[in-house]
Design a protein around this motif. Structure first.
Motif, PDB file in Angstrom:
ATOM      1  N   LEU A  22       0.848  -1.192   0.000  1.00  0.00           N
ATOM      2  CA  LEU A  22       0.000   0.000   0.000  1.00  0.00           C
ATOM      3  C   LEU A  22       0.886   1.245   0.000  1.00  0.00           C
ATOM      4  O   LEU A  22       1.934   1.267   0.652  1.00  0.00           O
ATOM      5  CB  LEU A  22      -0.882   0.013   1.246  1.00  0.00           C
ATOM      6  N   PHE A  23       0.462   2.298  -0.696  1.00  0.00           N
ATOM      7  CA  PHE A  23       1.178   3.566  -0.714  1.00  0.00           C
ATOM      8  C   PHE A  23       0.856   4.318   0.575  1.00  0.00           C
ATOM      9  O   PHE A  23      -0.305   4.348   1.013  1.00  0.00           O
ATOM     10  CB  PHE A  23       0.742   4.376  -1.943  1.00  0.00           C
ATOM     11  N   GLU A  24       1.842   4.920   1.176  1.00  0.00           N
ATOM     12  CA  GLU A  24       1.704   5.547   2.492  1.00  0.00           C
ATOM     13  C   GLU A  24       1.141   4.577   3.523  1.00  0.00           C
ATOM     14  O   GLU A  24       0.517   4.996   4.505  1.00  0.00           O
ATOM     15  CB  GLU A  24       0.820   6.814   2.439  1.00  0.00           C
ATOM     16  N   ASN A  81      13.798  17.665  -3.016  1.00  0.00           N
ATOM     17  CA  ASN A  81      12.667  18.587  -3.154  1.00  0.00           C
ATOM     18  C   ASN A  81      11.657  18.413  -2.027  1.00  0.00           C
ATOM     19  O   ASN A  81      10.943  19.352  -1.682  1.00  0.00           O
ATOM     20  CB  ASN A  81      11.951  18.333  -4.486  1.00  0.00           C
ATOM     21  N   HIS A  82      11.585  17.189  -1.502  1.00  0.00           N
ATOM     22  CA  HIS A  82      10.511  16.843  -0.569  1.00  0.00           C
ATOM     23  C   HIS A  82      11.009  15.673   0.262  1.00  0.00           C
ATOM     24  O   HIS A  82      11.627  14.753  -0.276  1.00  0.00           O
ATOM     25  CB  HIS A  82       9.277  16.490  -1.410  1.00  0.00           C
ATOM     26  N   LEU A  83      10.763  15.729   1.572  1.00  0.00           N
ATOM     27  CA  LEU A  83      11.389  14.767   2.483  1.00  0.00           C
ATOM     28  C   LEU A  83      10.541  13.545   2.771  1.00  0.00           C
ATOM     29  O   LEU A  83      10.967  12.686   3.561  1.00  0.00           O
ATOM     30  CB  LEU A  83      11.773  15.466   3.791  1.00  0.00           C
ATOM     31  N   GLU A  84       9.346  13.422   2.209  1.00  0.00           N
ATOM     32  CA  GLU A  84       8.573  12.212   2.494  1.00  0.00           C
ATOM     33  C   GLU A  84       9.424  10.999   2.117  1.00  0.00           C
ATOM     34  O   GLU A  84      10.108  11.002   1.085  1.00  0.00           O
ATOM     35  CB  GLU A  84       7.229  12.207   1.754  1.00  0.00           C
ATOM     36  N   PRO A  85       9.395   9.955   2.946  1.00  0.00           N
ATOM     37  CA  PRO A  85      10.354   8.869   2.756  1.00  0.00           C
ATOM     38  C   PRO A  85      10.248   8.100   1.438  1.00  0.00           C
ATOM     39  O   PRO A  85      11.178   7.361   1.109  1.00  0.00           O
ATOM     40  CB  PRO A  85      10.080   7.952   3.960  1.00  0.00           C
ATOM     41  N   ASP A  86       9.151   8.243   0.683  1.00  0.00           N
ATOM     42  CA  ASP A  86       9.156   7.579  -0.632  1.00  0.00           C
ATOM     43  C   ASP A  86      10.256   8.168  -1.518  1.00  0.00           C
ATOM     44  O   ASP A  86      10.743   7.505  -2.444  1.00  0.00           O
ATOM     45  CB  ASP A  86       7.785   7.644  -1.328  1.00  0.00           C
ATOM     46  N   HIS A  87      10.694   9.407  -1.224  1.00  0.00           N
ATOM     47  CA  HIS A  87      11.751  10.051  -2.018  1.00  0.00           C
ATOM     48  C   HIS A  87      13.077  10.185  -1.270  1.00  0.00           C
ATOM     49  O   HIS A  87      14.030  10.737  -1.811  1.00  0.00           O
ATOM     50  CB  HIS A  87      11.300  11.454  -2.450  1.00  0.00           C
ATOM     51  N   THR A  88      13.102   9.714  -0.022  1.00  0.00           N
ATOM     52  CA  THR A  88      14.326   9.918   0.763  1.00  0.00           C
ATOM     53  C   THR A  88      14.726   8.706   1.609  1.00  0.00           C
ATOM     54  O   THR A  88      15.773   8.727   2.241  1.00  0.00           O
ATOM     55  CB  THR A  88      14.157  11.111   1.744  1.00  0.00           C
ATOM     56  N   VAL A 148       2.969  21.259  -0.900  1.00  0.00           N
ATOM     57  CA  VAL A 148       2.662  20.475  -2.111  1.00  0.00           C
ATOM     58  C   VAL A 148       3.739  19.389  -2.235  1.00  0.00           C
ATOM     59  O   VAL A 148       4.564  19.410  -3.121  1.00  0.00           O
ATOM     60  CB  VAL A 148       2.697  21.343  -3.392  1.00  0.00           C
ATOM     61  N   HIS A 149       3.888  18.579  -1.256  1.00  0.00           N
ATOM     62  CA  HIS A 149       2.832  18.036  -0.439  1.00  0.00           C
ATOM     63  C   HIS A 149       3.011  18.347   1.065  1.00  0.00           C
ATOM     64  O   HIS A 149       2.029  18.482   1.788  1.00  0.00           O
ATOM     65  CB  HIS A 149       2.850  16.526  -0.734  1.00  0.00           C
ATOM     66  N   TRP A 150       4.251  18.453   1.528  1.00  0.00           N
ATOM     67  CA  TRP A 150       4.535  18.768   2.923  1.00  0.00           C
ATOM     68  C   TRP A 150       5.075  20.208   2.998  1.00  0.00           C
ATOM     69  O   TRP A 150       5.446  20.793   1.974  1.00  0.00           O
ATOM     70  CB  TRP A 150       5.560  17.778   3.493  1.00  0.00           C
ATOM     71  N   CYS A 167       8.474  17.010  -8.255  1.00  0.00           N
ATOM     72  CA  CYS A 167       8.262  16.036  -7.181  1.00  0.00           C
ATOM     73  C   CYS A 167       6.808  15.571  -7.132  1.00  0.00           C
ATOM     74  O   CYS A 167       6.301  15.098  -8.140  1.00  0.00           O
ATOM     75  CB  CYS A 167       8.756  16.567  -5.838  1.00  0.00           C
ATOM     76  N   ASP A 168       6.105  15.688  -6.014  1.00  0.00           N
ATOM     77  CA  ASP A 168       4.731  15.155  -5.950  1.00  0.00           C
ATOM     78  C   ASP A 168       3.762  15.903  -6.874  1.00  0.00           C
ATOM     79  O   ASP A 168       2.802  15.314  -7.385  1.00  0.00           O
ATOM     80  CB  ASP A 168       4.197  15.271  -4.511  1.00  0.00           C
ATOM     81  N   ALA A 169       3.985  17.198  -7.033  1.00  0.00           N
ATOM     82  CA  ALA A 169       3.060  17.986  -7.858  1.00  0.00           C
ATOM     83  C   ALA A 169       3.033  17.437  -9.278  1.00  0.00           C
ATOM     84  O   ALA A 169       4.075  17.119  -9.841  1.00  0.00           O
ATOM     85  CB  ALA A 169       3.487  19.443  -7.872  1.00  0.00           C
ATOM     86  N   ARG A 198      -6.964   9.914  -8.653  1.00  0.00           N
ATOM     87  CA  ARG A 198      -6.988   9.122  -7.416  1.00  0.00           C
ATOM     88  C   ARG A 198      -5.789   9.496  -6.532  1.00  0.00           C
ATOM     89  O   ARG A 198      -5.924   9.640  -5.321  1.00  0.00           O
ATOM     90  CB  ARG A 198      -6.987   7.619  -7.742  1.00  0.00           C
ATOM     91  N   TYR A 199      -4.628   9.669  -7.164  1.00  0.00           N
ATOM     92  CA  TYR A 199      -3.445  10.113  -6.416  1.00  0.00           C
ATOM     93  C   TYR A 199      -3.714  11.473  -5.772  1.00  0.00           C
ATOM     94  O   TYR A 199      -3.422  11.699  -4.595  1.00  0.00           O
ATOM     95  CB  TYR A 199      -2.252  10.183  -7.382  1.00  0.00           C
ATOM     96  N   TYR A 200      -4.301  12.386  -6.550  1.00  0.00           N
ATOM     97  CA  TYR A 200      -4.568  13.723  -6.027  1.00  0.00           C
ATOM     98  C   TYR A 200      -5.540  13.654  -4.851  1.00  0.00           C
ATOM     99  O   TYR A 200      -5.309  14.255  -3.788  1.00  0.00           O
ATOM    100  CB  TYR A 200      -5.137  14.631  -7.131  1.00  0.00           C
ATOM    101  N   SER A 229       7.991  13.269  -9.736  1.00  0.00           N
ATOM    102  CA  SER A 229       8.645  12.112  -9.125  1.00  0.00           C
ATOM    103  C   SER A 229       7.715  10.921  -8.951  1.00  0.00           C
ATOM    104  O   SER A 229       8.086   9.922  -8.341  1.00  0.00           O
ATOM    105  CB  SER A 229       9.281  12.520  -7.788  1.00  0.00           C
ATOM    106  N   HIS A 230       6.477  11.031  -9.475  1.00  0.00           N
ATOM    107  CA  HIS A 230       5.594   9.872  -9.650  1.00  0.00           C
ATOM    108  C   HIS A 230       4.900  10.055 -10.994  1.00  0.00           C
ATOM    109  O   HIS A 230       4.343  11.125 -11.259  1.00  0.00           O
ATOM    110  CB  HIS A 230       4.486   9.810  -8.590  1.00  0.00           C
ATOM    111  N   GLY A 231       4.890   9.007 -11.816  1.00  0.00           N
ATOM    112  CA  GLY A 231       4.109   9.077 -13.047  1.00  0.00           C
ATOM    113  C   GLY A 231       4.903   9.580 -14.236  1.00  0.00           C
ATOM    114  O   GLY A 231       6.133   9.682 -14.187  1.00  0.00           O
TER     115      GLY A 231
END
Ligand code: FEO
Length: 406
Positions: A22-24, A81-88, A148-150, A167-169, A198-200, A229-231
């Motif tokens: 599952l994502f997140e 760009n963004h620290l959420e762990p999917d990218h870090t 966008v997002h954190w 990144c997420d945007a 759905r991602y949004y 960074s997705h899609g």
């Protein structure tokens, strides 16, 4: 996934995650998700965004770097760009392989590098609009894009190529094989259209005012390519995904699309038996209906449908003096994701006394929903009740059309 040159001396690398996780930790991704990173080469080399140790993503990244003849130890800058762990998430291992790299991020990003990874070394804070010269006529500019997002989030722009690393945007669920928009057929575009919504709705919706601000802020840039960074990467027509995100952001304050999402749950079929007249009533006004049953479906899917619909119906029985729990859980999620400004109807059966409506009214009091008179009945749904439900469905559809100006 293989490394692809997307502009002169700029390369797309990364990994497709398709192990069924599952994502997140909560959102189903039956068609996977991509973790995109990018290499920008001047005299110095920058890596933009990282991956987490998930479904062999670091190995995929290492293979692609090798295919470009890039030694990890020779990467000069790591842009986060963004620290959420999917990218870090792979940062600590990356730093072991390249202890001299300079990490570039915002002040809040620096705090999060310390918080998540207990690392304070080699981190250089960049400010809004700051530039980094990589040499050989290659420069990166950093723009803050908070929430966008954190709150620490920024985007990176290369003026020479017009590539925006967002990144997420402008991202989406779904694995990526051919990365460019102009390589996809209509079916694939329809897939990414659905999965970007759905991602949004799942990930970004709560931050919609910040998405609007970021789009306005970046409007003065000459963006020729969106590299999220997705899609997929938007090379032929980046305005499609920018305008799509602008529309998604506007759904929060409404009106969203002139459609109605019915979220339903039923214990013994007595609430379910009301769906047919309800749908007939809505369709008599020519309004599109989306039907979602819980707990059979994960909330990710009705949340997405409800986010884009101007009208909602909750069809659920009373359960132990309160709302049917699976629908209550979905309503809680709708609140958390700020689904505001909807035209709403609630219907449902009860056994010996009601209670669902009272709890529904209490919980949704601050959702900014305009609710029609509910329809409740004891036990089975008789013909008179079905007529009332048909009329309320029709009335909701009319209200939605007026709200949306159609
Ligand atoms: Fe893809 Fe908010 O991380």
């Amino acid at each position: 996934m293989k490394a692809v040159e997307i502009a002169e001396n700029i390369y797309f690398i990364g990994a497709n995650i398709k192990n069924g996780d599952l994502f997140e930790g909560m959102w189903p991704i039956p068609d996977g998700v991509s973790l995109n990173s990018y290499i920008v080469k001047g005299d110095k080399t920058a890596l933009i965004d990282l991956v987490r140790d998930w479904d062999n993503a670091p190995e995929a990244l290492k293979e692609q770097l090798a295919s470009l003849n890039i030694d990890i130890n020779n990467i000069d800058y790591l842009v986060l760009n963004h620290l959420e762990p999917d990218h870090t998430g792979w940062l600590c291992e990356f730093l072991k392989l390249n202890p001299k790299v300079t990490i570039l991020t915002t002040q809040l990003g620096k705090n999060m590098v310390k918080g998540f990874y207990k690392n304070e070394d080699n981190v250089q804070i960049v400010k809004d609009g700051e530039k980094l010269d990589l040499g050989n006529n290659m420069e990166l500019t950093f723009y803050t894009a908070p929430n966008v997002h954190w709150p620490e989030t920024m985007v990176t722009y290369n003026e020479k190529s017009g590539v925006l690393f967002s990144c997420d945007a402008f991202g989406s669920y779904g694995c990526v094989d051919n990365p460019f928009d102009d390589q996809l057929d209509d079916e694939k575009h329809a897939f990414y259209d659905r999965e970007s919504l759905r991602y949004y709705a799942n990930i970004v919706a709560s931050f919609s005012p910040f998405v609007q601000k970021a789009i306005d802020k970046l409007a003065s840039l000459d963006i020729k390519m969106i590299a999220p960074s997705h899609g997929i990467i938007w090379r032929e027509n980046p305005s499609v995904i920018i305008e799509r995100y602008r529309r998604f952001a506007e759904y929060m304050n409404g009106p969203a699309e002139p459609e109605i999402t019915i979220l339903w749950g039923s214990m013994y079929g007595n609430t379910e038996s009301a769906l047919a007249p309800l749908i007939d009533g809505i369709k008599s006004e020519g309004v599109t209906v989306h039907l979602h049953q819980v707990p059979n479906e994960d909330v990710s899917f009705p949340l997405t449908s409800a986010y884009k619909s101007a009208g909602l119906v909750f069809a659920m029985p009373t359960y132990e003096y309160r709302m049917f729990p699976p629908v209550a859980a979905a309503i809680d999620m709708f609140g958390r994701k700020h689904l505001k400004n909807k035209k709403v109807l609630r219907i449902g059966s009860y056994g010996w006394s009601g209670g669902a409506q009272k709890e529904f009214d209490s919980i949704t009091a601050d959702y900014n929903w305009d609710c029609l008179e509910p329809v409740e009945w004891q036990g089975g749904c008789d013909e008179d009740t079905k007529k009332k439900i048909y009329e309320q469905g029709k009335k909701l559809a009319k209200t939605v059309k007026e709200f949306c100006g159609v």
